[in-house]
Design a protein around this motif. Structure first.
Motif, PDB file in Angstrom:
ATOM      1  N   LEU A 179      70.299  29.922 -37.575  1.00  0.00           N
ATOM      2  CA  LEU A 179      70.055  31.093 -38.026  1.00  0.00           C
ATOM      3  C   LEU A 179      71.305  31.942 -38.275  1.00  0.00           C
ATOM      4  O   LEU A 179      71.621  32.692 -39.208  1.00  0.00           O
ATOM      5  CB  LEU A 179      69.206  31.726 -37.101  1.00  0.00           C
ATOM      6  N   PHE A 180      72.178  31.895 -37.406  1.00  0.00           N
ATOM      7  CA  PHE A 180      73.551  32.456 -37.597  1.00  0.00           C
ATOM      8  C   PHE A 180      74.243  31.907 -38.608  1.00  0.00           C
ATOM      9  O   PHE A 180      75.019  32.554 -39.311  1.00  0.00           O
ATOM     10  CB  PHE A 180      74.141  32.232 -36.177  1.00  0.00           C
ATOM     11  N   GLU A 181      74.130  30.843 -38.837  1.00  0.00           N
ATOM     12  CA  GLU A 181      75.002  29.908 -39.945  1.00  0.00           C
ATOM     13  C   GLU A 181      74.423  30.278 -41.459  1.00  0.00           C
ATOM     14  O   GLU A 181      74.995  30.711 -42.152  1.00  0.00           O
ATOM     15  CB  GLU A 181      74.982  28.416 -39.907  1.00  0.00           C
ATOM     16  N   LEU A 207      69.034  28.843 -32.916  1.00  0.00           N
ATOM     17  CA  LEU A 207      69.929  30.079 -33.186  1.00  0.00           C
ATOM     18  C   LEU A 207      71.297  29.844 -33.966  1.00  0.00           C
ATOM     19  O   LEU A 207      71.760  30.582 -34.770  1.00  0.00           O
ATOM     20  CB  LEU A 207      70.147  30.812 -31.691  1.00  0.00           C
ATOM     21  N   GLY A 208      71.698  28.357 -34.044  1.00  0.00           N
ATOM     22  CA  GLY A 208      72.970  28.223 -34.786  1.00  0.00           C
ATOM     23  C   GLY A 208      72.406  28.123 -36.080  1.00  0.00           C
ATOM     24  O   GLY A 208      73.432  28.563 -36.760  1.00  0.00           O
ATOM     25  N   LEU A 264      73.152  34.884 -41.345  1.00  0.00           N
ATOM     26  CA  LEU A 264      74.183  35.854 -40.920  1.00  0.00           C
ATOM     27  C   LEU A 264      75.764  35.457 -41.357  1.00  0.00           C
ATOM     28  O   LEU A 264      76.373  36.388 -41.250  1.00  0.00           O
ATOM     29  CB  LEU A 264      74.117  36.439 -39.485  1.00  0.00           C
ATOM     30  N   GLN A 265      75.885  34.207 -41.673  1.00  0.00           N
ATOM     31  CA  GLN A 265      77.205  33.811 -42.211  1.00  0.00           C
ATOM     32  C   GLN A 265      78.133  33.933 -40.768  1.00  0.00           C
ATOM     33  O   GLN A 265      79.408  34.286 -41.231  1.00  0.00           O
ATOM     34  CB  GLN A 265      77.516  34.518 -43.254  1.00  0.00           C
ATOM     35  N   ALA A 266      77.750  33.859 -39.746  1.00  0.00           N
ATOM     36  CA  ALA A 266      78.663  33.890 -38.600  1.00  0.00           C
ATOM     37  C   ALA A 266      78.821  32.380 -38.027  1.00  0.00           C
ATOM     38  O   ALA A 266      78.292  32.018 -37.242  1.00  0.00           O
ATOM     39  CB  ALA A 266      77.846  34.784 -37.592  1.00  0.00           C
ATOM     40  N   THR A 267      80.023  31.968 -38.602  1.00  0.00           N
ATOM     41  CA  THR A 267      80.085  30.531 -38.393  1.00  0.00           C
ATOM     42  C   THR A 267      80.809  30.207 -36.845  1.00  0.00           C
ATOM     43  O   THR A 267      80.349  29.168 -36.480  1.00  0.00           O
ATOM     44  CB  THR A 267      81.353  29.928 -39.647  1.00  0.00           C
ATOM     45  N   LEU A 295      80.176  31.868 -34.160  1.00  0.00           N
ATOM     46  CA  LEU A 295      78.816  31.983 -33.255  1.00  0.00           C
ATOM     47  C   LEU A 295      78.085  30.832 -33.544  1.00  0.00           C
ATOM     48  O   LEU A 295      77.373  30.217 -32.599  1.00  0.00           O
ATOM     49  CB  LEU A 295      78.128  33.301 -33.505  1.00  0.00           C
ATOM     50  N   SER A 296      77.781  30.421 -34.890  1.00  0.00           N
ATOM     51  CA  SER A 296      76.874  29.376 -34.868  1.00  0.00           C
ATOM     52  C   SER A 296      77.427  28.040 -34.476  1.00  0.00           C
ATOM     53  O   SER A 296      76.834  27.405 -33.791  1.00  0.00           O
ATOM     54  CB  SER A 296      76.726  28.969 -36.576  1.00  0.00           C
TER      55      SER A 296
END
Length: 94
Positions: free
Chosen positions: A53-55, A50-51, A58-61, A63-64
């Motif tokens: 995937l988010f990194e 999940l980390g 989705l570029q959600a650092t 949350l990653s």
């Protein structure tokens, strides 16, 4: 997820007989530690995935970073479980 309920506290034993009984109980119950190790490894893999995937996706650092940090903490928990299993299973405890 947590396995502390399986084991008895050896230091709380009042005499040598209770200490030996608690130690033998802990050695017997150590056979369930690989099950907990598998559960924690699934959790670590899921958190790391999940980390990632988010990194990457989705570029959600932030949350990653939360998921990657949690995966590192689960790896530390896996090391503790593995060391406890090795010492209880193969250690020379009388």
């Amino acid at each position: 997820m947590f396995f502390d309920w399986l084991f008895r506290d050896v230091s709380a034993a009042r005499n040598l007989f209770e200490r030996h009984a608690a130690l033998q109980h802990n050695k017997y119950m150590s056979r369930y530690l690989p099950v907990y190790l598998r559960r924690w490894s699934v959790l670590a893999t899921l958190d790391f995935g999940l980390g990632f995937l988010f990194e990457r996706g989705l570029q959600a650092t932030m949350l990653s970073a939360c998921f990657i940090t949690w995966s590192c903490m689960t790896v530390v928990g896996m090391v503790v479980i593995a060391v406890a299993w090795v010492f209880l299973t193969y250690g020379r405890l009388s």
